[in-house]
Scaffold this active site. Structure first.
Site, mmCIF file in Angstrom:
data_model
loop_
_atom_site.group_PDB
_atom_site.id
_atom_site.type_symbol
_atom_site.label_atom_id
_atom_site.label_comp_id
_atom_site.label_asym_id
_atom_site.label_seq_id
_atom_site.Cartn_x
_atom_site.Cartn_y
_atom_site.Cartn_z
ATOM 1 N N HIS A 85 -0.534 -1.837 -6.617
ATOM 2 C CA HIS A 85 -1.333 -1.527 -5.430
ATOM 3 C C HIS A 85 -2.804 -1.650 -5.763
ATOM 4 C CE1 HIS A 85 -2.898 1.644 -2.375
ATOM 5 N NE2 HIS A 85 -3.066 0.415 -1.924
ATOM 6 N N ASN B 182 -2.942 6.850 -1.355
ATOM 7 C CA ASN B 182 -2.809 6.909 0.100
ATOM 8 C C ASN B 182 -2.294 8.252 0.586
ATOM 9 O OD1 ASN B 182 -3.898 4.648 1.333
ATOM 10 N ND2 ASN B 182 -2.165 3.370 0.772
ATOM 11 N N SER C 286 0.809 -1.215 0.000
ATOM 12 C CA SER C 286 0.000 0.000 0.000
ATOM 13 C C SER C 286 0.841 1.262 0.000
ATOM 14 C CB SER C 286 -0.916 0.022 1.229
ATOM 15 O OG SER C 286 -1.793 -1.067 1.222
ATOM 16 N N GLU D 130 -2.716 1.005 -8.793
ATOM 17 C CA GLU D 130 -1.521 1.828 -8.993
ATOM 18 C C GLU D 130 -0.361 0.923 -9.364
ATOM 19 O OE1 GLU D 130 -1.994 5.623 -6.046
ATOM 20 O OE2 GLU D 130 -1.571 3.703 -5.083
#
Length: 310
Positions: free
Chosen positions: A136, A187, A115, A148
């Site tokens: 990701h 994130n 992540s 991602e």
């Protein structure tokens, strides 16, 4: 490139790994799902059968036959693409990839489903840095379309193209992250939003329920069809600049987790999985709530994709 890979190996049979395995199998890709933890594969089988009922309702048995389960990393040798989906611990990931590097053919591509850990740091454990990339996925992996794809400093263009083609083949929307930065894109933005939301809660500006209500029924709806940069264009960059001039100095900008967040962790109030977080999560309703949210996300994704196709 209609069929970029023939076989996928997934390391880790938790919720993320199971979702990835089900997704690829439903699209006709042979999958080997690997996990040495006792009971992990049997639990994953139940989850996968439920997921395939959504992806391939007319061919669950056929898709399920494409998934082979194994406890040993040696089984990953069969994968043209090997996706690791184990817990977010850097040394654990590095150790797994170091072993895979000695087991798998030189042409196998490695991908880590971190992540936000450094792709470069994980890739340092292998000799094939040019064939190593971050992928990701987002929870639930079988529902959220975006992935991602993150380069390390040595990832080849061919590796990026093959991985992104495989993701498009199974219906994902891959985005290339050109630089290995902590948290990648999603994130970083998510944590900036959460940091401000937690700060507002700490200051008793509003309740947790009302803060979430504001986000869900204003920003959330808009963000589903218009990203933050496009929205600045639509509102006017001069307007954004004027507001930023007085608002930015007042926004939360601390560089460590908030005391409220730290206290939640110290008290063991970790959210839905422990029954208490910012909200109360009674055991009798928790699983149903999570399933309902997943179903709603599935409906929303289908609607947005149809809108885009039209």
């Amino acid at each position: 490139m209609d069929h970029p890979i023939q076989t996928l190996a997934v390391i880790g049979a938790g919720a993320m790994g199971s979702g990835i395995a089900a997704l690829y199998a439903a699209k006709g890709i042979d999958v080997v799902l690997i996990d040495p933890v006792p009971g992990a594969l049997s639990r994953a089988a139940e989850v996968i059968d439920r997921q395939l009922g959504v992806y391939a309702p007319d061919g669950v048995a056929e898709a399920r036959r494409r998934i082979r389960m194994d406890e040993g990393l040696e089984a990953a040798c069969a994968g043209d693409l090997v996706i690791e989906a184990i817990p977010e611990k850097l040394e654990l990931k590095r150790n797994v990839f170091a072993r895979l590097d000695t087991l798998c053919p030189a042409e196998s591509i490695f991908a880590t489903n971190t992540s936000g850990l450094s792709i470069n740091a994980i890739a340092d454990s292998v000799t094939r840095r040019d064939r190593f990339v971050g992928t990701h996925f987002f929870t639930p992996a079988d529902v959220i379309p975006l992935v991602e794809v993150v380069r390390n400093d040595d990832t080849s263009t061919d590796t990026v193209e093959r991985v992104m083609a495989s993701l498009r083949y199974v219906g994902k929307r891959p985005v290339l992250v050109n630089r290995d930065i902590p948290g990648f894109i999603a994130n970083r933005i998510q944590h900036a939003l959460a940091r401000e939301a937690i700060s507002l809660l700490e200051q008793s500006v509003a309740s947790a329920e009302d803060i979430d209500e504001v986000v869900k029924w204003s920003l959330g709806i808009r963000l589903a069809i218009t990203g933050p940069l496009e929205q600045r264009d639509m509102n006017g960059i001069d307007v954004h600049h004027a507001i930023a001039t007085y608002l930015y100095p007042d926004l939360e900008n601390r560089t460590t987790p908030s005391p409220l967040l730290a206290q939640k962790v110290a008290d063991g109030h970790l959210g839905a999985k422990t029954g208490q977080g910012f909200y109360s999560w009674p055991a009798e309703t928790r699983e149903q709530t999570l399933r309902d949210k997943s179903a709603t996300l599935t409906e929303l994704v289908a609607l947005l994709q149809k809108r885009r196709a039209d």
